[in-house]
Write an enzyme that holds these catalytic residues in place. Structure first.
Site, mmCIF file in Angstrom:
data_model
loop_
_atom_site.group_PDB
_atom_site.id
_atom_site.type_symbol
_atom_site.label_atom_id
_atom_site.label_comp_id
_atom_site.label_asym_id
_atom_site.label_seq_id
_atom_site.Cartn_x
_atom_site.Cartn_y
_atom_site.Cartn_z
ATOM 1 C CG HIS A 242 -68.759 11.294 -1.930
ATOM 2 N ND1 HIS A 242 -68.136 11.706 -3.090
ATOM 3 C CD2 HIS A 242 -69.928 10.717 -2.297
ATOM 4 C CE1 HIS A 242 -68.898 11.341 -4.128
ATOM 5 N NE2 HIS A 242 -69.990 10.748 -3.669
ATOM 6 N N GLY A 243 -67.445 14.209 1.722
ATOM 7 C CA GLY A 243 -66.992 14.495 3.074
ATOM 8 C C GLY A 243 -65.677 13.877 3.467
#
Length: 278
Positions: A242-243
Protein backbone atom coordinates in the site's frame (compact mmCIF):
# COMPACT_ATOMS: atom_id res chain seq x y z
CA UNK A 1 -123.40 -70.28 52.47
CA UNK A 2 -121.99 -73.06 50.41
CA UNK A 3 -121.25 -70.78 47.52
CA UNK A 4 -119.35 -68.42 49.79
CA UNK A 5 -117.10 -71.23 51.01
CA UNK A 6 -116.32 -72.28 47.44
CA UNK A 7 -115.25 -68.78 46.51
CA UNK A 8 -113.12 -68.52 49.61
CA UNK A 9 -111.25 -71.69 48.76
CA UNK A 10 -110.70 -70.53 45.19
CA UNK A 11 -108.92 -67.26 46.12
CA UNK A 12 -106.97 -68.54 49.12
CA UNK A 13 -103.21 -68.72 48.48
CA UNK A 14 -101.00 -71.54 49.52
CA UNK A 15 -98.61 -70.84 52.38
CA UNK A 16 -95.13 -69.65 51.33
CA UNK A 17 -93.23 -70.50 54.48
CA UNK A 18 -89.75 -71.94 53.88
CA UNK A 19 -87.74 -74.04 56.29
CA UNK A 20 -84.03 -74.39 56.99
CA UNK A 21 -82.18 -77.69 56.44
CA UNK A 22 -82.59 -78.27 60.17
CA UNK A 23 -86.36 -78.12 59.82
CA UNK A 24 -86.80 -74.74 61.56
CA UNK A 25 -89.30 -72.59 59.63
CA UNK A 26 -87.98 -69.33 58.18
CA UNK A 27 -89.90 -66.24 59.23
CA UNK A 28 -88.35 -63.19 57.50
CA UNK A 29 -90.84 -60.79 59.08
CA UNK A 30 -89.99 -61.87 62.62
CA UNK A 31 -87.18 -60.03 64.44
CA UNK A 32 -86.05 -62.11 67.39
CA UNK A 33 -83.77 -59.30 68.68
CA UNK A 34 -86.60 -56.82 69.07
CA UNK A 35 -87.33 -55.34 72.46
CA UNK A 36 -90.77 -54.83 73.68
CA UNK A 37 -92.08 -51.32 74.24
CA UNK A 38 -91.34 -49.76 77.55
CA UNK A 39 -93.92 -50.04 80.25
CA UNK A 40 -94.23 -49.00 83.80
CA UNK A 41 -93.53 -52.51 85.03
CA UNK A 42 -90.16 -52.79 83.22
CA UNK A 43 -87.38 -53.36 85.73
CA UNK A 44 -84.59 -52.65 83.21
CA UNK A 45 -85.47 -49.05 82.47
CA UNK A 46 -86.87 -47.52 79.34
CA UNK A 47 -86.23 -49.47 76.18
CA UNK A 48 -85.17 -48.04 72.85
CA UNK A 49 -87.22 -47.98 69.69
CA UNK A 50 -88.35 -51.26 68.21
CA UNK A 51 -85.72 -52.74 65.94
CA UNK A 52 -88.28 -54.54 63.80
CA UNK A 53 -89.84 -51.30 62.60
CA UNK A 54 -88.11 -50.13 59.43
CA UNK A 55 -87.69 -46.42 58.73
CA UNK A 56 -89.72 -44.84 55.99
CA UNK A 57 -86.75 -44.53 53.60
CA UNK A 58 -85.86 -48.24 53.83
CA UNK A 59 -87.46 -51.00 51.79
CA UNK A 60 -89.09 -54.08 53.21
CA UNK A 61 -91.86 -56.60 52.78
CA UNK A 62 -95.37 -55.39 52.01
CA UNK A 63 -98.59 -57.34 51.55
CA UNK A 64 -101.44 -56.39 49.32
CA UNK A 65 -105.16 -56.88 50.06
CA UNK A 66 -105.18 -59.93 47.81
CA UNK A 67 -102.46 -61.65 49.87
CA UNK A 68 -99.54 -60.97 47.44
CA UNK A 69 -96.10 -60.36 48.91
CA UNK A 70 -93.57 -57.81 47.53
CA UNK A 71 -90.12 -57.14 48.94
CA UNK A 72 -87.74 -54.26 48.11
CA UNK A 73 -84.05 -53.92 48.99
CA UNK A 74 -82.17 -50.69 49.67
CA UNK A 75 -78.51 -50.61 50.67
CA UNK A 76 -77.98 -47.88 53.22
CA UNK A 77 -74.45 -46.55 53.99
CA UNK A 78 -72.82 -48.28 56.87
CA UNK A 79 -71.92 -45.94 59.68
CA UNK A 80 -69.20 -46.72 62.14
CA UNK A 81 -68.90 -45.07 65.45
CA UNK A 82 -65.22 -45.16 66.36
CA UNK A 83 -62.48 -42.90 67.65
CA UNK A 84 -58.87 -42.74 66.43
CA UNK A 85 -56.30 -43.26 69.07
CA UNK A 86 -52.64 -42.66 68.35
CA UNK A 87 -49.76 -44.15 70.25
CA UNK A 88 -48.76 -40.99 72.07
CA UNK A 89 -52.22 -40.60 73.65
CA UNK A 90 -51.58 -43.55 75.90
CA UNK A 91 -51.27 -42.88 79.55
CA UNK A 92 -47.62 -41.91 80.23
CA UNK A 93 -45.68 -42.75 83.30
CA UNK A 94 -45.11 -39.83 85.56
CA UNK A 95 -41.50 -40.77 86.30
CA UNK A 96 -40.54 -41.42 82.65
CA UNK A 97 -38.01 -38.78 81.39
CA UNK A 98 -38.70 -37.01 78.10
CA UNK A 99 -35.03 -37.03 76.97
CA UNK A 100 -32.85 -40.14 77.24
CA UNK A 101 -29.91 -39.92 79.59
CA UNK A 102 -26.60 -40.22 77.71
CA UNK A 103 -24.40 -39.30 80.65
CA UNK A 104 -22.98 -42.82 80.67
CA UNK A 105 -21.49 -42.24 77.19
CA UNK A 106 -20.03 -38.80 77.88
CA UNK A 107 -16.35 -38.32 78.48
CA UNK A 108 -15.12 -37.20 81.85
CA UNK A 109 -12.91 -34.46 80.39
CA UNK A 110 -14.49 -32.37 77.61
CA UNK A 111 -11.31 -30.34 76.96
CA UNK A 112 -9.57 -33.29 75.33
CA UNK A 113 -12.56 -33.84 73.04
CA UNK A 114 -12.52 -30.19 72.02
CA UNK A 115 -8.83 -30.39 71.13
CA UNK A 116 -9.48 -33.52 69.06
CA UNK A 117 -12.31 -31.74 67.22
CA UNK A 118 -10.08 -28.77 66.44
CA UNK A 119 -7.35 -31.09 65.22
CA UNK A 120 -9.71 -32.97 62.92
CA UNK A 121 -11.18 -29.75 61.51
CA UNK A 122 -7.70 -28.30 60.91
CA UNK A 123 -6.47 -31.49 59.24
CA UNK A 124 -9.47 -31.62 56.93
CA UNK A 125 -8.94 -27.96 56.05
CA UNK A 126 -5.29 -28.54 55.15
CA UNK A 127 -6.14 -31.57 53.04
CA UNK A 128 -8.90 -29.68 51.24
CA UNK A 129 -6.58 -26.74 50.52
CA UNK A 130 -3.89 -29.10 49.17
CA UNK A 131 -6.38 -30.86 46.91
CA UNK A 132 -7.71 -27.53 45.62
CA UNK A 133 -4.18 -26.25 44.95
CA UNK A 134 -3.26 -29.41 43.04
CA UNK A 135 -6.43 -29.20 40.96
CA UNK A 136 -5.83 -25.55 40.06
CA UNK A 137 -2.16 -26.21 39.24
CA UNK A 138 -3.04 -29.12 36.94
CA UNK A 139 -5.68 -27.00 35.22
CA UNK A 140 -3.26 -24.12 34.65
CA UNK A 141 -0.60 -26.47 33.29
CA UNK A 142 -3.01 -27.64 30.61
CA UNK A 143 -3.35 -24.03 29.46
CA UNK A 144 0.39 -23.30 29.48
CA UNK A 145 2.45 -23.14 26.31
CA UNK A 146 4.06 -26.31 25.01
CA UNK A 147 7.78 -27.00 25.16
CA UNK A 148 8.43 -26.04 21.54
CA UNK A 149 6.69 -22.72 22.02
CA UNK A 150 8.66 -22.00 25.19
CA UNK A 151 11.87 -22.80 23.34
CA UNK A 152 11.06 -20.09 20.81
CA UNK A 153 10.13 -17.55 23.48
CA UNK A 154 13.67 -16.18 23.31
CA UNK A 155 15.98 -16.04 20.34
CA UNK A 156 19.73 -15.48 20.57
CA UNK A 157 21.50 -13.87 17.59
CA UNK A 158 25.27 -13.64 17.02
CA UNK A 159 25.97 -10.03 16.06
CA UNK A 160 29.50 -10.72 14.85
CA UNK A 161 28.08 -12.28 11.69
CA UNK A 162 26.21 -9.11 10.64
CA UNK A 163 28.43 -6.64 8.78
CA UNK A 164 27.96 -2.90 9.03
CA UNK A 165 25.26 -1.47 6.76
CA UNK A 166 23.42 -4.78 6.34
CA UNK A 167 20.03 -6.17 7.42
CA UNK A 168 19.28 -9.58 8.88
CA UNK A 169 15.78 -11.04 9.16
CA UNK A 170 15.07 -13.71 11.78
CA UNK A 171 11.83 -15.35 12.91
CA UNK A 172 10.63 -14.87 16.45
CA UNK A 173 7.21 -16.07 17.67
CA UNK A 174 6.04 -16.43 14.11
CA UNK A 175 6.95 -12.85 13.16
CA UNK A 176 9.91 -11.46 11.20
CA UNK A 177 12.42 -9.34 13.09
CA UNK A 178 14.65 -6.79 11.33
CA UNK A 179 18.17 -6.36 12.72
CA UNK A 180 20.07 -3.46 11.11
CA UNK A 181 23.75 -2.78 11.69
CA UNK A 182 23.69 0.94 10.96
CA UNK A 183 26.56 3.06 9.75
CA UNK A 184 27.59 6.33 11.35
CA UNK A 185 26.02 8.36 8.53
CA UNK A 186 22.69 6.52 9.00
CA UNK A 187 22.76 7.27 12.70
CA UNK A 188 23.38 10.97 12.06
CA UNK A 189 20.63 11.08 9.45
CA UNK A 190 18.10 9.43 11.82
CA UNK A 191 18.90 11.88 14.62
CA UNK A 192 19.00 14.97 12.44
CA UNK A 193 15.38 14.60 11.34
CA UNK A 194 12.62 16.74 12.87
CA UNK A 195 10.86 13.81 14.53
CA UNK A 196 8.35 16.02 16.35
CA UNK A 197 6.55 16.71 13.07
CA UNK A 198 6.20 13.00 12.17
CA UNK A 199 2.92 11.12 12.14
CA UNK A 200 4.03 9.05 15.13
CA UNK A 201 6.52 11.33 16.93
CA UNK A 202 9.40 9.33 18.39
CA UNK A 203 13.09 10.15 18.60
CA UNK A 204 15.81 7.78 17.45
CA UNK A 205 17.25 7.60 20.96
CA UNK A 206 13.97 6.12 22.23
CA UNK A 207 13.99 3.38 19.62
CA UNK A 208 17.48 1.97 20.09
CA UNK A 209 19.62 0.84 23.02
CA UNK A 210 22.83 1.14 21.02
CA UNK A 211 23.02 3.63 18.14
CA UNK A 212 24.58 1.18 15.68
CA UNK A 213 22.00 -1.59 16.22
CA UNK A 214 18.35 -1.18 15.22
CA UNK A 215 15.99 -4.02 16.20
CA UNK A 216 12.28 -3.93 15.23
CA UNK A 217 9.41 -6.15 14.05
CA UNK A 218 9.17 -6.44 10.28
CA UNK A 219 5.38 -6.01 10.20
CA UNK A 220 3.77 -3.01 8.52
CA UNK A 221 1.51 -1.12 10.90
CA UNK A 222 -1.06 -0.59 8.16
CA UNK A 223 -2.30 -4.10 7.28
CA UNK A 224 0.49 -6.39 8.53
CA UNK A 225 2.55 -6.79 5.39
CA UNK A 226 6.34 -7.30 5.42
CA UNK A 227 8.24 -4.20 4.18
CA UNK A 228 11.30 -4.36 1.94
CA UNK A 229 14.63 -3.21 3.40
CA UNK A 230 16.90 -0.51 1.93
CA UNK A 231 14.03 0.85 -0.18
CA UNK A 232 11.62 3.76 -0.16
CA UNK A 233 12.01 7.52 -0.31
CA UNK A 234 13.90 7.73 2.98
CA UNK A 235 16.45 4.94 2.62
CA UNK A 236 14.81 2.71 5.18
CA UNK A 237 11.96 0.29 4.44
CA UNK A 238 9.14 0.30 1.93
CA UNK A 239 5.88 -1.67 1.94
CA UNK A 240 4.89 -2.41 -1.68
CA UNK A 241 1.35 -3.49 -0.74
CA UNK A 242 0.00 0.00 0.00
CA UNK A 243 3.00 2.28 -0.39
CA UNK A 244 4.09 2.96 3.20
CA UNK A 245 7.61 4.47 3.63
CA UNK A 246 9.79 4.16 6.74
CA UNK A 247 13.08 5.93 7.44
CA UNK A 248 16.36 4.44 8.67
CA UNK A 249 14.98 4.44 12.22
CA UNK A 250 11.79 2.57 11.24
CA UNK A 251 9.50 5.59 11.65
CA UNK A 252 6.47 6.06 9.36
CA UNK A 253 7.17 8.99 7.03
CA UNK A 254 4.83 8.51 4.08
CA UNK A 255 1.86 6.37 3.03
CA UNK A 256 -1.09 4.94 4.96
CA UNK A 257 0.93 3.45 7.83
CA UNK A 258 -0.33 5.15 11.03
CA UNK A 259 2.46 4.08 13.42
CA UNK A 260 6.18 3.38 13.45
CA UNK A 261 7.51 -0.17 13.23
CA UNK A 262 7.22 -1.89 16.62
CA UNK A 263 10.29 -2.39 18.81
CA UNK A 264 10.33 -5.82 20.57
CA UNK A 265 11.84 -6.53 23.97
CA UNK A 266 15.53 -7.34 23.58
CA UNK A 267 18.83 -7.07 25.41
CA UNK A 268 22.54 -7.52 24.75
CA UNK A 269 24.71 -10.15 26.37
CA UNK A 270 27.46 -9.26 28.82
CA UNK A 271 30.09 -9.55 26.10
CA UNK A 272 27.89 -7.44 23.78
CA UNK A 273 28.45 -9.79 20.89
CA UNK A 274 25.05 -11.48 21.13
CA UNK A 275 21.52 -10.16 20.95
CA UNK A 276 18.75 -11.86 22.97
CA UNK A 277 15.23 -11.14 21.76
CA UNK A 278 12.31 -11.90 24.06
Amino acid sequence: MASFQAVKKAVNLAPTVRSLPSGVPVAPLLNLAVRSPSSGHDHHGPSGPRADIQPRWAGGVSRSSAGLVSKTYLSAPTSYSQQQRTLHTSVARKDAPEVPDFSHYRANNTDSNRALSYFMVGSLGVLSASAAKSSVSEFLQTMAASADVLALAKVEVDLSNIPEGKNVIIKWRGKPVFIRHRTQSEIEEARASDWKSFRDPQSDEERVKKPDWLVMLGVCTHLGCVPIGEAGDFGGWFCPCHGSHYDISGRARKGPAPLNLEIPAYEFSETEDKLIIG
